[in-house]
Design a protein around this motif. Structure first.
Motif, short mmCIF file in Angstrom:
data_model
loop_
_atom_site.label_atom_id
_atom_site.label_comp_id
_atom_site.label_asym_id
_atom_site.label_seq_id
_atom_site.Cartn_x
_atom_site.Cartn_y
_atom_site.Cartn_z
N MET A 1 9.27 -2.26 -5.81
CA MET A 1 10.15 -3.21 -5.16
C MET A 1 9.61 -3.58 -3.78
O MET A 1 9.61 -4.75 -3.42
CB MET A 1 11.55 -2.59 -5.05
N PHE A 2 9.14 -2.60 -3.04
CA PHE A 2 8.64 -2.85 -1.69
C PHE A 2 7.36 -3.68 -1.74
O PHE A 2 7.20 -4.64 -0.99
CB PHE A 2 8.42 -1.51 -0.98
N GLU A 3 6.44 -3.33 -2.64
CA GLU A 3 5.19 -4.08 -2.76
C GLU A 3 5.45 -5.51 -3.18
O GLU A 3 4.81 -6.43 -2.68
CB GLU A 3 4.28 -3.41 -3.78
N ARG A 4 6.38 -5.71 -4.08
CA ARG A 4 6.71 -7.06 -4.54
C ARG A 4 7.26 -7.89 -3.39
O ARG A 4 6.94 -9.07 -3.25
CB ARG A 4 7.72 -6.97 -5.68
N THR A 5 8.07 -7.30 -2.54
CA THR A 5 8.62 -8.01 -1.38
C THR A 5 7.52 -8.39 -0.40
O THR A 5 7.50 -9.50 0.11
CB THR A 5 9.68 -7.14 -0.68
N LEU A 6 6.59 -7.47 -0.15
CA LEU A 6 5.47 -7.78 0.75
C LEU A 6 4.61 -8.91 0.20
O LEU A 6 4.19 -9.81 0.94
CB LEU A 6 4.62 -6.52 0.98
N LYS A 7 4.35 -8.90 -1.10
CA LYS A 7 3.57 -9.98 -1.72
C LYS A 7 4.31 -11.31 -1.64
O LYS A 7 3.71 -12.35 -1.37
CB LYS A 7 3.26 -9.63 -3.18
N ASP A 8 5.62 -11.26 -1.85
CA ASP A 8 6.42 -12.49 -1.76
C ASP A 8 6.38 -13.05 -0.34
O ASP A 8 6.23 -14.26 -0.16
CB ASP A 8 7.87 -12.20 -2.18
N LEU A 9 6.52 -12.19 0.65
CA LEU A 9 6.45 -12.64 2.04
C LEU A 9 5.08 -13.22 2.36
O LEU A 9 4.98 -14.23 3.06
CB LEU A 9 6.79 -11.50 2.99
N ALA A 10 4.03 -12.62 1.86
CA ALA A 10 2.67 -13.13 2.09
C ALA A 10 2.51 -14.51 1.45
O ALA A 10 1.91 -15.41 2.04
CB ALA A 10 1.63 -12.17 1.54
N ASN A 11 3.06 -14.68 0.26
CA ASN A 11 2.99 -15.99 -0.40
C ASN A 11 3.76 -17.06 0.36
O ASN A 11 3.46 -18.25 0.25
CB ASN A 11 3.51 -15.89 -1.83
N ARG A 12 4.75 -16.64 1.13
CA ARG A 12 5.55 -17.56 1.93
C ARG A 12 4.98 -17.68 3.35
O ARG A 12 5.64 -18.17 4.25
CB ARG A 12 7.00 -17.10 1.97
N HIS A 13 3.75 -17.19 3.56
CA HIS A 13 3.00 -17.30 4.81
C HIS A 13 3.57 -16.45 5.95
O HIS A 13 3.43 -16.81 7.12
CB HIS A 13 2.87 -18.76 5.26
N PHE A 14 4.19 -15.34 5.62
CA PHE A 14 4.63 -14.38 6.62
C PHE A 14 3.57 -13.31 6.80
O PHE A 14 2.84 -12.99 5.86
CB PHE A 14 5.94 -13.68 6.19
N GLU A 15 3.51 -12.76 7.99
CA GLU A 15 2.67 -11.60 8.26
C GLU A 15 3.59 -10.47 8.67
O GLU A 15 4.45 -10.65 9.54
CB GLU A 15 1.67 -11.89 9.37
N VAL A 16 3.41 -9.31 8.05
CA VAL A 16 4.23 -8.13 8.35
C VAL A 16 3.33 -7.09 8.99
O VAL A 16 2.28 -6.75 8.46
CB VAL A 16 4.86 -7.56 7.06
N ILE A 17 3.76 -6.63 10.15
CA ILE A 17 3.00 -5.61 10.88
C ILE A 17 3.99 -4.51 11.25
O ILE A 17 5.07 -4.80 11.78
CB ILE A 17 2.38 -6.21 12.16
N TRP A 18 3.63 -3.27 10.95
CA TRP A 18 4.51 -2.19 11.38
C TRP A 18 3.68 -1.01 11.83
O TRP A 18 2.54 -0.84 11.46
CB TRP A 18 5.52 -1.78 10.31
N ARG A 19 4.32 -0.20 12.68
CA ARG A 19 3.67 1.00 13.18
C ARG A 19 4.75 2.04 13.50
O ARG A 19 5.89 1.71 13.78
CB ARG A 19 2.83 0.70 14.41
N TYR A 20 4.34 3.28 13.44
CA TYR A 20 5.24 4.38 13.77
C TYR A 20 5.06 4.73 15.24
O TYR A 20 3.94 4.84 15.73
CB TYR A 20 4.94 5.59 12.89
N GLU A 21 6.18 4.89 15.95
CA GLU A 21 6.15 5.32 17.35
C GLU A 21 6.62 6.76 17.43
O GLU A 21 7.80 7.04 17.13
CB GLU A 21 7.04 4.43 18.21
N ASN A 22 5.74 7.63 17.84
CA ASN A 22 6.06 9.05 17.91
C ASN A 22 7.10 9.36 18.98
O ASN A 22 8.00 10.16 18.76
CB ASN A 22 4.78 9.85 18.16
N MET A 23 7.00 8.69 20.13
CA MET A 23 7.90 8.99 21.25
C MET A 23 9.36 8.67 20.91
O MET A 23 10.26 9.38 21.33
CB MET A 23 7.47 8.22 22.49
N THR A 24 9.58 7.59 20.17
CA THR A 24 10.95 7.19 19.84
C THR A 24 11.35 7.58 18.42
O THR A 24 12.48 7.35 18.02
CB THR A 24 11.12 5.67 19.99
N ASN A 25 10.40 8.16 17.67
CA ASN A 25 10.64 8.53 16.28
C ASN A 25 11.21 7.36 15.50
O ASN A 25 12.25 7.46 14.85
CB ASN A 25 11.56 9.75 16.18
N SER A 26 10.55 6.22 15.61
CA SER A 26 11.03 5.01 14.95
C SER A 26 9.85 4.19 14.43
O SER A 26 8.70 4.44 14.76
CB SER A 26 11.86 4.17 15.91
#
Length: 93
Positions: A1-26
């Motif tokens: 489900m998650f991979e399908r959503t990422l592919k759909d967003l890419a097809n709609r010309h979105f870029e998704v960037i995420w990172r983990y922040e250790n200091m805020t645990n988020s």
């Protein structure tokens, strides 16, 4: 489900960037889309308490819902800008 959503967003010309922040645990999620020579960006900090689950399928479901909501918001921004004929950067940082 998650991979399908990422592919759909890419097809709609979105870029998704995420990172983990250790200091805020988020997780920092940034969604970007280039529309009419302008970048539209949203950034959101997601704490694990926001996800309210340790179960992996529910984690994926929550992340998919968050990404879809962010994509809808950017789509609204681009629609509003195209209706007004305005071209301005709506970055949040």
């Amino acid at each position: 489900m998650f991979e399908r959503t990422l592919k759909d967003l890419a097809n709609r010309h979105f870029e998704v960037i995420w990172r983990y922040e250790n200091m805020t645990n988020s997780i920092m999620v940034r969604l970007e889309k280039r529309f009419d020579h302008q970048w539209y960006k949203l950034e959101r900090r997601i704490g694990f308490e926001d996800l309210k689950t340790s179960n992996m399928p529910l984690f994926e479901f929550c992340m998919v819902q968050i990404l879809k909501g962010m994509a809808q918001e950017i789509d609204r921004m681009t629609t509003k800008a195209s209706m007004k004929g305005e071209n301005r950067d709506t970055s949040t940082y």
